[in-house]
Design an enzyme around this catalytic site. Sequence first.
Site, PDB file in Angstrom:
ATOM      1  N   GLY A  12      15.279  43.503  36.216  1.00  0.00           N
ATOM      2  CA  GLY A  12      14.101  43.763  37.055  1.00  0.00           C
ATOM      3  C   GLY A  12      13.917  45.200  37.504  1.00  0.00           C
ATOM      4  N   SER A  13      14.471  46.170  36.756  1.00  0.00           N
ATOM      5  CA  SER A  13      14.272  47.560  37.194  1.00  0.00           C
ATOM      6  C   SER A  13      12.806  47.982  37.062  1.00  0.00           C
ATOM      7  CB  SER A  13      15.195  48.520  36.445  1.00  0.00           C
ATOM      8  OG  SER A  13      14.910  48.516  35.072  1.00  0.00           O
ATOM      9  N   ASN A  14      12.107  47.487  36.050  1.00  0.00           N
ATOM     10  CA  ASN A  14      10.674  47.806  35.940  1.00  0.00           C
ATOM     11  C   ASN A  14       9.895  47.165  37.086  1.00  0.00           C
ATOM     12  OD1 ASN A  14       9.722  49.358  33.350  1.00  0.00           O
ATOM     13  ND2 ASN A  14      11.453  48.076  32.722  1.00  0.00           N
ATOM     14  N   LYS A  58       7.325  22.969  27.031  1.00  0.00           N
ATOM     15  CA  LYS A  58       6.854  24.320  27.368  1.00  0.00           C
ATOM     16  C   LYS A  58       5.483  24.296  28.033  1.00  0.00           C
ATOM     17  CE  LYS A  58       7.354  28.968  26.438  1.00  0.00           C
ATOM     18  NZ  LYS A  58       7.340  29.741  25.204  1.00  0.00           N
ATOM     19  N   MET A  83      11.664  37.302  28.981  1.00  0.00           N
ATOM     20  CA  MET A  83      12.201  37.090  27.634  1.00  0.00           C
ATOM     21  C   MET A  83      11.730  35.790  26.975  1.00  0.00           C
ATOM     22  SD  MET A  83      13.611  39.940  27.320  1.00  0.00           S
ATOM     23  CE  MET A  83      14.529  39.805  25.790  1.00  0.00           C
ATOM     24  N   ASN A 100       2.381  43.518  28.578  1.00  0.00           N
ATOM     25  CA  ASN A 100       3.840  43.536  28.403  1.00  0.00           C
ATOM     26  C   ASN A 100       4.304  44.961  28.121  1.00  0.00           C
ATOM     27  OD1 ASN A 100       6.517  42.474  27.863  1.00  0.00           O
ATOM     28  ND2 ASN A 100       6.084  42.817  25.695  1.00  0.00           N
ATOM     29  N   HIS A 102       7.193  47.123  26.120  1.00  0.00           N
ATOM     30  CA  HIS A 102       8.166  46.970  25.037  1.00  0.00           C
ATOM     31  C   HIS A 102       8.903  48.301  24.850  1.00  0.00           C
ATOM     32  CE1 HIS A 102       9.995  45.351  21.492  1.00  0.00           C
ATOM     33  NE2 HIS A 102       9.692  46.470  20.860  1.00  0.00           N
TER      34      HIS A 102
HETATM   35  C1  GRF Z   1      12.791  46.730  29.429  1.00  0.00           C
HETATM   36  O1  GRF Z   1      13.387  47.636  28.567  1.00  0.00           O
HETATM   37  C2  GRF Z   1      11.507  46.185  28.857  1.00  0.00           C
HETATM   38  O2  GRF Z   1      10.834  47.102  28.057  1.00  0.00           O
HETATM   39  C3  GRF Z   1      12.008  45.048  28.009  1.00  0.00           C
HETATM   40  O3  GRF Z   1      13.049  44.482  28.757  1.00  0.00           O
HETATM   41  C4  GRF Z   1      13.638  45.476  29.581  1.00  0.00           C
HETATM   42  C5  GRF Z   1      13.631  44.944  30.982  1.00  0.00           C
HETATM   43  O4  GRF Z   1      14.378  45.740  31.860  1.00  0.00           O
HETATM   44  N1  GRF Z   1      10.921  44.152  27.670  1.00  0.00           N
HETATM   45  P1  GRF Z   1      14.288  45.471  33.426  1.00  0.00           P
HETATM   46  O5  GRF Z   1      14.549  43.981  33.637  1.00  0.00           O
HETATM   47  O6  GRF Z   1      12.927  45.869  33.893  1.00  0.00           O
HETATM   48  O7  GRF Z   1      15.374  46.312  34.028  1.00  0.00           O
END
Ligand code: GRF
Length: 187
Positions: A12-14, A58, A83, A100, A102
């Site tokens: 969850g850093s993003n 699902k 994911m 999303n 990537h």
């Molecule tokens: C990121 O590199 C994103 O691009 C990919 O998964 C990673 C997630 O990292 N889809 P975080 O959970 O946000 O740290």
Amino acid sequence: MKKIAVFASGNGSNFQVIAEQFPVAFVFSDHRDAFVLERAQNLGVTSYAFELKEFENKAAYEEAIVDLLNQHEIDLVCLAGYMKIVSQTLLSAYEGKIINIHPAYLPEFPGAHGIEDAWRAGVSESGVTIHYVDSGVDTGKIIHQVRVPRLETDTIETFETRIHEAEYKLYPQVLKELGVTERKKTC
Ligand code: GRF
């Protein structure tokens, strides 16, 4: 004002970078023990977590997600390390409203291991892409992407760190471009 929700499966850093700059209505995780939930608690952001295996299929799982999105009147769903493949139930309910991030320069290196795949292929540069989500794997319309060089001195760890740093700049930039209003700054 556009209301956003962030979906993340793990670290969850993003999410953290987004939530520090924009009001996030809620974060959803498909893992009840994901670290992103701790981050949300520390930031005072509402969170929800449930797992696919708790549902009959699902479609039922995604119906529960759509209910949450509807309850919160979400305008934009921001996947950030979520994911799971987004399936028809969620896609059709929020068509054109799911984006999303990537960690590669699509269409190069789609899939769950974008950083490792680029590294192993020995590229001189990779990148980061933000795109709309469709029914394929990392195939939706590209909104914005940036290049990240692979330096001669890089290890996979330093390469990965620079990819993530590029992500932390690109996601806020794209959200602003899509008309999401920033959080009011407190002194
Ligand atoms: C990121 O590199 C994103 O691009 C990919 O998964 C990673 C997630 O990292 N889809 P975080 O959970 O946000 O740290």
